[in-house]
Motif scaffolding. Structure first.
Motif, PDB file in Angstrom:
ATOM      1  N   GLN A 347      -0.623  -0.100 -15.496  1.00 20.04           N
ATOM      2  CA  GLN A 347      -0.229   1.305 -15.424  1.00 20.04           C
ATOM      3  C   GLN A 347      -0.656   1.888 -14.081  1.00 20.04           C
ATOM      4  OE1 GLN A 347      -2.240   3.783 -18.260  1.00 20.04           O
ATOM      5  NE2 GLN A 347      -0.758   5.437 -18.130  1.00 20.04           N
ATOM      6  N   ALA A 348       0.295   2.442 -13.349  1.00 20.60           N
ATOM      7  CA  ALA A 348       0.022   2.893 -11.979  1.00 20.60           C
ATOM      8  C   ALA A 348      -1.108   3.901 -11.911  1.00 20.60           C
ATOM      9  CB  ALA A 348       1.297   3.475 -11.368  1.00 20.60           C
ATOM     10  N   LEU A 370      -0.388  -8.090  -8.720  1.00 17.08           N
ATOM     11  CA  LEU A 370      -0.588  -6.970  -9.641  1.00 17.08           C
ATOM     12  C   LEU A 370       0.603  -6.040  -9.466  1.00 17.08           C
ATOM     13  CD1 LEU A 370      -2.245  -5.066 -11.522  1.00 17.08           C
ATOM     14  CD2 LEU A 370      -3.343  -4.172  -9.445  1.00 17.08           C
ATOM     15  N   ALA A 371       1.273  -5.726 -10.575  1.00 17.24           N
ATOM     16  CA  ALA A 371       2.491  -4.915 -10.504  1.00 17.24           C
ATOM     17  C   ALA A 371       2.287  -3.567 -11.182  1.00 17.24           C
ATOM     18  CB  ALA A 371       3.656  -5.656 -11.168  1.00 17.24           C
ATOM     19  N   ILE A 372       2.701  -2.520 -10.483  1.00 18.84           N
ATOM     20  CA  ILE A 372       2.610  -1.155 -11.013  1.00 18.84           C
ATOM     21  C   ILE A 372       3.941  -0.439 -10.780  1.00 18.84           C
ATOM     22  CG2 ILE A 372       0.114  -0.969 -10.659  1.00 18.84           C
ATOM     23  CD1 ILE A 372       0.770   0.666  -8.081  1.00 18.84           C
ATOM     24  N   ALA A 373       4.072   0.747 -11.381  1.00 19.14           N
ATOM     25  CA  ALA A 373       5.263   1.577 -11.169  1.00 19.14           C
ATOM     26  C   ALA A 373       4.806   2.941 -10.653  1.00 19.14           C
ATOM     27  CB  ALA A 373       6.055   1.724 -12.467  1.00 19.14           C
ATOM     28  N   PRO A 374       4.570   3.046  -9.348  1.00 17.70           N
ATOM     29  CA  PRO A 374       4.004   4.283  -8.787  1.00 17.70           C
ATOM     30  C   PRO A 374       5.064   5.363  -8.545  1.00 17.70           C
ATOM     31  CG  PRO A 374       4.302   2.691  -7.043  1.00 17.70           C
ATOM     32  CD  PRO A 374       4.769   2.017  -8.305  1.00 17.70           C
ATOM     33  N   TYR A 375       5.622   5.878  -9.616  1.00 20.39           N
ATOM     34  CA  TYR A 375       6.695   6.869  -9.510  1.00 20.39           C
ATOM     35  C   TYR A 375       6.233   8.172  -8.856  1.00 20.39           C
ATOM     36  CZ  TYR A 375      10.015   4.416 -12.586  1.00 20.39           C
ATOM     37  OH  TYR A 375      10.917   3.535 -13.124  1.00 20.39           O
ATOM     38  N   ILE A 376       7.174   8.841  -8.182  1.00 27.95           N
ATOM     39  CA  ILE A 376       6.979  10.209  -7.708  1.00 27.95           C
ATOM     40  C   ILE A 376       7.276  11.092  -8.916  1.00 27.95           C
ATOM     41  CG2 ILE A 376       7.637  11.938  -5.995  1.00 27.95           C
ATOM     42  CD1 ILE A 376       8.931   9.579  -4.399  1.00 27.95           C
ATOM     43  N   SER A 377       6.244  11.413  -9.672  1.00 26.17           N
ATOM     44  CA  SER A 377       6.430  11.954 -11.027  1.00 26.17           C
ATOM     45  C   SER A 377       6.346  13.475 -11.096  1.00 26.17           C
ATOM     46  CB  SER A 377       5.367  11.365 -11.963  1.00 26.17           C
ATOM     47  OG  SER A 377       5.488   9.965 -12.020  1.00 26.17           O
ATOM     48  N   PHE A 378       7.342  14.060 -11.745  1.00 28.41           N
ATOM     49  CA  PHE A 378       7.317  15.479 -12.099  1.00 28.41           C
ATOM     50  C   PHE A 378       7.933  15.577 -13.492  1.00 28.41           C
ATOM     51  CE2 PHE A 378       8.808  20.034 -10.853  1.00 28.41           C
ATOM     52  CZ  PHE A 378       7.706  20.577 -11.502  1.00 28.41           C
ATOM     53  N   ASN A 379       7.068  15.440 -14.511  1.00 25.61           N
ATOM     54  CA  ASN A 379       7.506  15.391 -15.901  1.00 25.61           C
ATOM     55  C   ASN A 379       7.295  16.749 -16.551  1.00 25.61           C
ATOM     56  OD1 ASN A 379       8.118  12.571 -15.822  1.00 25.61           O
ATOM     57  ND2 ASN A 379       5.913  12.181 -15.834  1.00 25.61           N
ATOM     58  N   GLN A 418      -4.783   1.419  -6.537  1.00 25.34           N
ATOM     59  CA  GLN A 418      -4.452   0.128  -7.157  1.00 25.34           C
ATOM     60  C   GLN A 418      -4.534  -1.023  -6.158  1.00 25.34           C
ATOM     61  OE1 GLN A 418      -4.113  -0.580 -10.241  1.00 25.34           O
ATOM     62  NE2 GLN A 418      -3.220   1.108 -11.380  1.00 25.34           N
ATOM     63  N   LYS A 419      -4.451  -0.690  -4.883  1.00 25.25           N
ATOM     64  CA  LYS A 419      -4.575  -1.744  -3.862  1.00 25.25           C
ATOM     65  C   LYS A 419      -5.991  -2.336  -3.887  1.00 25.25           C
ATOM     66  CE  LYS A 419      -2.502  -3.823  -0.279  1.00 25.25           C
ATOM     67  NZ  LYS A 419      -3.475  -4.848   0.050  1.00 25.25           N
ATOM     68  N   LYS A 420      -6.966  -1.548  -4.291  1.00 22.71           N
ATOM     69  CA  LYS A 420      -8.356  -2.015  -4.273  1.00 22.71           C
ATOM     70  C   LYS A 420      -8.588  -3.172  -5.247  1.00 22.71           C
ATOM     71  CE  LYS A 420      -9.968   2.556  -2.842  1.00 22.71           C
ATOM     72  NZ  LYS A 420     -10.674   3.794  -3.299  1.00 22.71           N
ATOM     73  N   PRO A 421      -8.255  -3.020  -6.551  1.00 24.59           N
ATOM     74  CA  PRO A 421      -8.462  -4.173  -7.442  1.00 24.59           C
ATOM     75  C   PRO A 421      -7.588  -5.374  -7.072  1.00 24.59           C
ATOM     76  CG  PRO A 421      -7.338  -2.384  -8.605  1.00 24.59           C
ATOM     77  CD  PRO A 421      -7.808  -1.836  -7.299  1.00 24.59           C
ATOM     78  N   ALA A 422      -6.404  -5.112  -6.528  1.00 20.97           N
ATOM     79  CA  ALA A 422      -5.548  -6.222  -6.091  1.00 20.97           C
ATOM     80  C   ALA A 422      -6.202  -6.967  -4.928  1.00 20.97           C
ATOM     81  CB  ALA A 422      -4.172  -5.700  -5.690  1.00 20.97           C
ATOM     82  N   ASP A 423      -6.678  -6.237  -3.926  1.00 21.86           N
ATOM     83  CA  ASP A 423      -7.307  -6.852  -2.752  1.00 21.86           C
ATOM     84  C   ASP A 423      -8.567  -7.623  -3.140  1.00 21.86           C
ATOM     85  OD1 ASP A 423      -5.395  -5.912  -1.045  1.00 21.86           O
ATOM     86  OD2 ASP A 423      -6.615  -4.298  -0.195  1.00 21.86           O
ATOM     87  N   ARG A 424      -9.308  -7.048  -4.049  1.00 20.10           N
ATOM     88  CA  ARG A 424     -10.584  -7.666  -4.422  1.00 20.10           C
ATOM     89  C   ARG A 424     -10.371  -9.040  -5.057  1.00 20.10           C
ATOM     90  NH1 ARG A 424     -15.607  -4.493  -7.197  1.00 20.10           N
ATOM     91  NH2 ARG A 424     -17.176  -6.054  -6.644  1.00 20.10           N
ATOM     92  N   LEU A 429      -0.020  -6.477  -4.125  1.00 19.95           N
ATOM     93  CA  LEU A 429       0.328  -5.298  -4.918  1.00 19.95           C
ATOM     94  C   LEU A 429       1.836  -5.114  -4.812  1.00 19.95           C
ATOM     95  CD1 LEU A 429      -0.695  -2.858  -6.611  1.00 19.95           C
ATOM     96  CD2 LEU A 429      -0.581  -1.522  -4.496  1.00 19.95           C
ATOM     97  N   VAL A 430       2.509  -5.137  -5.957  1.00 20.27           N
ATOM     98  CA  VAL A 430       3.962  -4.972  -5.984  1.00 20.27           C
ATOM     99  C   VAL A 430       4.325  -3.835  -6.934  1.00 20.27           C
ATOM    100  CG1 VAL A 430       4.331  -7.418  -5.465  1.00 20.27           C
ATOM    101  CG2 VAL A 430       4.369  -6.659  -7.841  1.00 20.27           C
ATOM    102  N   ALA A 431       5.525  -3.314  -6.764  1.00 21.85           N
ATOM    103  CA  ALA A 431       6.030  -2.257  -7.648  1.00 21.85           C
ATOM    104  C   ALA A 431       7.153  -2.839  -8.494  1.00 21.85           C
ATOM    105  CB  ALA A 431       6.536  -1.063  -6.837  1.00 21.85           C
ATOM    106  N   TYR A 432       6.911  -2.961  -9.802  1.00 21.86           N
ATOM    107  CA  TYR A 432       7.981  -3.461 -10.660  1.00 21.86           C
ATOM    108  C   TYR A 432       9.066  -2.404 -10.839  1.00 21.86           C
ATOM    109  CZ  TYR A 432       5.619  -1.044 -14.599  1.00 21.86           C
ATOM    110  OH  TYR A 432       5.034  -0.106 -15.423  1.00 21.86           O
TER     111      TYR A 432
END
Length: 529
Positions: A347-348, A370-379, A418-424, A429-432
């Motif tokens: 979860q992004a 590690l894949a996340i969905a970092p949407y530009i969110s306005f819900n 999210q780049k931090k846990p991926a780098d470690r 880091l990819v966006a599904y």
């Protein structure tokens, strides 16, 4: 069809279902991260689902995306006929007296598909007829000519009679100019041209991943299926598309698929896929998300295995566990990891979830990304801040101010965190999924003024500039593959997910499309101008 546009609609309809951020602290041991490949930011695409209301028109043959058969009885209401006797591929074997089988093709409003004289071809003996936008001009055994007027909406195809000893099957419905097979195979040339140069095609919706019932290889979709709207796209065709476009496939393994399914799937991919292409492999889709059946399944399996008592923790851990099992099968089939990109999803907005999935059974050691969905969110909902009612009174510029000053920085912060846990852990880091996420839900989707406002924001030139900043931030943060959600789909009260709304929409009418293709071009991808 219009009310079931895509999986995002399902998410919103069900009330959002996004996991609240877990507050538990985490103390990570020192990790010996492997050497990771340097990230290379590039564009991939989530293709819109194969349905009769699909506006992308990937196939020349309109029947490939027809609706599953509807049983009709004379004098009864719509769809009130007896249960149809279908063969394994979905063709009607026999009809009861005073009954017929019916399907819809191209349920697309506004005339956004080709008209003219279509050629219908079929095998077997019986009688077919047409209605709606289709008018039968000429009928011969195994062949019919149909005048199609897209302004009238959907084309209806009816099987009025069929011989049980030689029933009607292998129906094709071909637009003008495509009566003879072309070198583009089953694909419409405009579809191929549009997505040429994509680094990757994610087939989540093509595989009907969310809530999939597939468990056994024998039940998979195959090219001979009557329609791909029933079970999804056959693996053979997904691979053919990737081979033609030089795009890497991203496959989402059904959450209930057994090991034999996974192995046979991988064997087919190795046999048919261009050996220069890598395969992205993911266990289902958003298993962390409590709204989906796959989450509930994973939670149940995780609890049975004693991974955790809390259902969400059990689901996270089962995601790691089952992902590793699936990855091992693919590695065995492909004789190693060189051609695989093994994906662990999260979860992004919640790096804590990422750490839980990555670290259970040291899953990160058997993964590549590690894949996340970092949407530009306005819900927007009746309970959001601002409320949907407040936002409905805003101007388009004020909506875009909020998106630019609040939503965009939030998305960028998610990416960086999210780049931090991926780098470690030495993972890419990819966006599904990625892109704008301006959406009304919780009843707010019925506020017509708000829905119109969000649509206006999506087609405003400023949205293109916001996309450009978003993609620049992804690149600067060290993100790798970014798969936009999604390709071509009609905007509705459930969201404006498509970069384009229709296959015949001029690309220059969409600032989102132009911005994302310009970015892909800047990354060296040979995309269409």
């Amino acid at each position: 069809g219009e009310t079931t546009m895509n999986r995002r609609m399902f998410l919103q309809r069900a009330g959002g279902g996004v996991l609240a951020a877990a507050a538990a602290p985490s103390c990570l041991r020192t990790l010996a991260a492997p050497e990771a490949s340097p990230p290379k930011a590039r564009l991939g695409m989530n293709l819109a689902g194969l349905t009769d209301w699909n506006t992308e028109l990937p196939f020349v043959d309109a029947f490939r995306t027809s609706r599953p058969w509807i049983s009709q009885r004379k004098g009864a209401g719509w769809g009130k006929g007896p249960e149809l006797d279908l063969d394994d591929r979905g063709w009607v074997k026999r009809l009861a007296p005073d009954c017929w089988a019916e399907t819809l093709m191209r349920t697309i409003k506004g005339g956004h598909y080709p008209g003219g004289k279509y050629l219908a071809l079929y095998e077997g003996k019986g009688q077919i007829d047409f209605g709606g936008a289709g008018r039968l001009l000429e009928s011969l055994p195994g062949r019919a000519v149909v005048q199609v007027d897209p302004a009238k909406g959907a084309v209806f195809l009816m099987i009025r009679q069929t011989d049980p000893a030689d029933y009607i099957r292998n129906i094709r419905f071909l637009p003008p100019g495509f009566e003879i097979p072309r070198k583009t195979g089953p694909w419409h040339p405009a579809f191929l041209d549009r997505w040429r140069g994509m680094a990757c095609l994610r087939f989540m919706d093509w595989m009907k991943t969310n809530g999939s019932r597939l468990a056994r290889w024998a039940d998979r979709p195959v090219p001979q299926d009557a329609t791909f709207s029933r079970k999804g796209a056959p693996l053979e065709l997904m691979i053919d598309l990737c081979n033609r476009l030089g795009a890497e496939p991203w496959f989402c393994m059904p959450h209930m698929a057994d090991d034999n399914f996974v192995r046979r799937f991988a064997e087919t991919a190795r046999k048919l896929l261009d050996p220069k292409l890598r395969v992205w492999v993911e266990y289902s889709n958003e298993v962390w998300n409590s709204i989906f059946p796959q989450h509930r399944y994973a939670a149940e399996q995780g609890r049975k295995l004693g991974f955790a008592e809390k259902p969400w923790e059990a689901a996270w851990r089962y995601t790691a566990h089952r992902s590793l099992q699936i990855f091992r099968v693919w590695e065995e089939v492909f004789d190693g990891r060189e051609r695989l990109a093994r994906v662990l999803p999260s979860q992004a907005a919640n790096p804590y979830v990422s750490k839980q999935i990555l670290d259970f059974q040291d899953a990160w050691r058997g993964a590549d990304a590690l894949a996340i969905a970092p949407y530009i969110s306005f819900n927007l909902s009746p309970r959001s801040r601002p409320t949907a009612e407040e936002a409905a009174g805003w101007s388009v510029d004020r909506v875009l101010d909020h998106v630019e000053n609040v939503s965009l920085p939030q998305a960028i912060a998610w990416i960086r965190e999210q780049k931090k846990p991926a780098d470690r852990r030495g993972l890419l880091l990819v966006a599904y999924e990625a892109g704008q996420h301006l959406a009304a839900h919780g009843g707010a989707e019925n506020n017509e003024r708000l829905v119109r406002l969000l649509m206006e924001a999506n087609k405003h030139p400023r949205m293109g500039r916001i996309y450009a900043r978003y993609l620049k931030a992804w690149t600067e943060a060290g993100g790798d593959l970014l798969c936009h959600f999604s390709s071509v789909s009609r905007w509705s009260k459930w969201g404006c997910w498509g970069l384009l709304q229709f296959s015949d929409e001029p690309p220059e009418n969409s600032p989102k499309f132009m911005a994302i293709m310009e970015w892909a071009k800047s990354r060296g991808q040979p995309v269409a101008s």
